[in-house]
Design an enzyme around this catalytic site. Structure first.
Site, PDB file in Angstrom:
ATOM      1  N   LYS A  66       0.836  -1.203   0.000  1.00  0.00           N
ATOM      2  CA  LYS A  66       0.000   0.000   0.000  1.00  0.00           C
ATOM      3  C   LYS A  66       0.878   1.264   0.000  1.00  0.00           C
ATOM      4  O   LYS A  66       2.087   1.185   0.217  1.00  0.00           O
ATOM      5  CB  LYS A  66      -0.913  -0.037   1.231  1.00  0.00           C
ATOM      6  CG  LYS A  66      -1.903  -1.226   1.224  1.00  0.00           C
ATOM      7  CD  LYS A  66      -2.815  -1.173   2.435  1.00  0.00           C
ATOM      8  CE  LYS A  66      -3.807  -2.327   2.428  1.00  0.00           C
ATOM      9  NZ  LYS A  66      -4.755  -2.251   3.576  1.00  0.00           N
ATOM     10  N   ARG A  75       2.627  -6.739   9.384  1.00  0.00           N
ATOM     11  CA  ARG A  75       1.945  -5.629  10.067  1.00  0.00           C
ATOM     12  C   ARG A  75       2.413  -5.496  11.509  1.00  0.00           C
ATOM     13  O   ARG A  75       2.547  -4.381  12.028  1.00  0.00           O
ATOM     14  CB  ARG A  75       0.435  -5.843   9.991  1.00  0.00           C
ATOM     15  CG  ARG A  75      -0.123  -5.656   8.574  1.00  0.00           C
ATOM     16  CD  ARG A  75      -1.499  -6.275   8.428  1.00  0.00           C
ATOM     17  NE  ARG A  75      -2.152  -5.931   7.176  1.00  0.00           N
ATOM     18  CZ  ARG A  75      -3.330  -6.434   6.795  1.00  0.00           C
ATOM     19  NH1 ARG A  75      -3.959  -7.305   7.578  1.00  0.00           N
ATOM     20  NH2 ARG A  75      -3.873  -6.079   5.651  1.00  0.00           N
ATOM     21  N   HIS A  93      -1.945  -5.522   1.469  1.00  0.00           N
ATOM     22  CA  HIS A  93      -3.228  -6.194   1.252  1.00  0.00           C
ATOM     23  C   HIS A  93      -2.943  -7.605   0.771  1.00  0.00           C
ATOM     24  O   HIS A  93      -2.006  -7.821   0.006  1.00  0.00           O
ATOM     25  CB  HIS A  93      -4.047  -5.459   0.174  1.00  0.00           C
ATOM     26  CG  HIS A  93      -5.192  -6.298  -0.331  1.00  0.00           C
ATOM     27  ND1 HIS A  93      -6.388  -6.378   0.342  1.00  0.00           N
ATOM     28  CD2 HIS A  93      -5.293  -7.140  -1.401  1.00  0.00           C
ATOM     29  CE1 HIS A  93      -7.191  -7.214  -0.307  1.00  0.00           C
ATOM     30  NE2 HIS A  93      -6.551  -7.688  -1.364  1.00  0.00           N
ATOM     31  N   GLU A 138      -9.761 -10.079  -7.645  1.00  0.00           N
ATOM     32  CA  GLU A 138      -8.789  -8.992  -7.461  1.00  0.00           C
ATOM     33  C   GLU A 138      -7.659  -9.065  -8.496  1.00  0.00           C
ATOM     34  O   GLU A 138      -7.171  -8.029  -8.958  1.00  0.00           O
ATOM     35  CB  GLU A 138      -8.223  -9.047  -6.039  1.00  0.00           C
ATOM     36  CG  GLU A 138      -9.289  -8.708  -4.995  1.00  0.00           C
ATOM     37  CD  GLU A 138      -8.845  -8.988  -3.560  1.00  0.00           C
ATOM     38  OE1 GLU A 138      -7.685  -9.375  -3.336  1.00  0.00           O
ATOM     39  OE2 GLU A 138      -9.707  -8.838  -2.649  1.00  0.00           O
TER      40      GLU A 138
HETATM   41  P1  DAT Z   1      -7.783  -6.789   5.583  1.00  0.00           P
HETATM   42  O1  DAT Z   1      -6.952  -5.781   4.838  1.00  0.00           O
HETATM   43  O2  DAT Z   1      -7.033  -7.350   6.741  1.00  0.00           O
HETATM   44  O3  DAT Z   1      -8.367  -7.842   4.679  1.00  0.00           O
HETATM   45  P2  DAT Z   1     -10.428  -5.600   5.624  1.00  0.00           P
HETATM   46  O4  DAT Z   1     -10.656  -6.207   4.291  1.00  0.00           O
HETATM   47  O5  DAT Z   1     -11.442  -5.854   6.687  1.00  0.00           O
HETATM   48  O6  DAT Z   1      -8.997  -5.997   6.228  1.00  0.00           O
HETATM   49  O7  DAT Z   1     -10.344  -4.001   5.475  1.00  0.00           O
HETATM   50  C1  DAT Z   1      -9.665  -3.419   4.373  1.00  0.00           C
HETATM   51  C2  DAT Z   1      -8.803  -2.303   4.896  1.00  0.00           C
HETATM   52  O8  DAT Z   1      -9.622  -1.264   5.463  1.00  0.00           O
HETATM   53  C3  DAT Z   1      -7.874  -2.731   6.045  1.00  0.00           C
HETATM   54  O9  DAT Z   1      -6.659  -3.257   5.579  1.00  0.00           O
HETATM   55  C4  DAT Z   1      -7.701  -1.463   6.804  1.00  0.00           C
HETATM   56  C5  DAT Z   1      -9.037  -0.749   6.662  1.00  0.00           C
HETATM   57  N1  DAT Z   1      -9.931  -1.030   7.792  1.00  0.00           N
HETATM   58  C6  DAT Z   1     -10.574  -2.203   8.059  1.00  0.00           C
HETATM   59  N2  DAT Z   1     -11.352  -2.122   9.150  1.00  0.00           N
HETATM   60  C7  DAT Z   1     -11.206  -0.856   9.614  1.00  0.00           C
HETATM   61  C8  DAT Z   1     -11.747  -0.119  10.719  1.00  0.00           C
HETATM   62  N3  DAT Z   1     -12.606  -0.685  11.574  1.00  0.00           N
HETATM   63  N4  DAT Z   1     -11.356   1.159  10.884  1.00  0.00           N
HETATM   64  C9  DAT Z   1     -10.490   1.742  10.026  1.00  0.00           C
HETATM   65  N5  DAT Z   1      -9.961   1.127   8.968  1.00  0.00           N
HETATM   66  C10 DAT Z   1     -10.299  -0.154   8.750  1.00  0.00           C
HETATM   67 MG    MG Z   2      -9.744  -7.643   3.127  1.00  0.00          MG
END
Ligand code: DAT
Ligand code: MG
Length: 139
Positions: free
Chosen positions: A12, A105, A122, A133
């Site tokens: 990212k 992370r 990601h 994707e």
């Molecule tokens: P991941 O990237 O672990 O698959 P995700 O798909 O739930 O997580 O969310 C996509 C991205 O959005 C994540 O990398 C960071 C952001 N994000 C997720 N949940 C969040 C939250 N509750 N508050 C702020 N940012 C969030």
């Molecule tokens: Mg995700």
């Protein structure tokens, strides 16, 4: 014989800004996965809206699009047995404060106090997501 499993990995904008592209690729390669495609791009809203369609309507959706389009990202396809789950393990938990040390992370990111979590990488979360994707970033 079926072809090896593939996943989509992104470094990212925070990872690229901090010069962590090599570090992420090293961790993927050191684990034994093969990087088969690699591309640097700056993602626009249309692309990101497709990628993150599952998060539309959530409070962090706009900040997520803003952050993800804030600079170049590196997209790659990695392949290997169970690479989807394996890379999710390497990446660690979404929230970098909760991510275990030893993970990307957990080792390299922290809470920045921003509306959207900034967490370096990601990785696709299922075969269906990976297929979808990969088409978005490598057509
Ligand atoms: P991941 O990237 O672990 O698959 P995700 O798909 O739930 O997580 O969310 C996509 C991205 O959005 C994540 O990398 C960071 C952001 N994000 C997720 N949940 C969040 C939250 N509750 N508050 C702020 N940012 C969030
Ligand atoms: Mg995700």
């Amino acid at each position: 014989m079926s072809s090896p499993e593939k996943t989509l990995i992104l470094v990212k904008p925070d990872g690229v800004r901090r010069g962590l592209v090599g570090e992420v690729i090293s961790r993927v390669e050191n684990k034994g996965y093969k990087v088969t495609n690699l591309r640097m791009l700056t993602a626009d809203r249309a692309l990101l809206t497709k990628h993150y369609e599952e998060h539309q309507g959530k409070p962090f959706f706009e900040p997520l699009l803003e952050f993800m389009s804030s600079g170049p990202i590196v997209a790659m396809i990695a392949e290997g047995e169970q690479v989807i789950q394996g890379f999710r393990k390497l990446a660690g938990a979404t929230d970098p404060t909760q991510a275990e040390p030893g993970t990307i992370r957990g080792d390299l990111a922290r809470d920045m106090g921003t509306k959207v979590i900034q967490n370096i990488v990601h990785g696709s979360d299922s075969k269906e997501s990976a297929e979808r994707e990969i088409k978005i970033y490598f057509n």
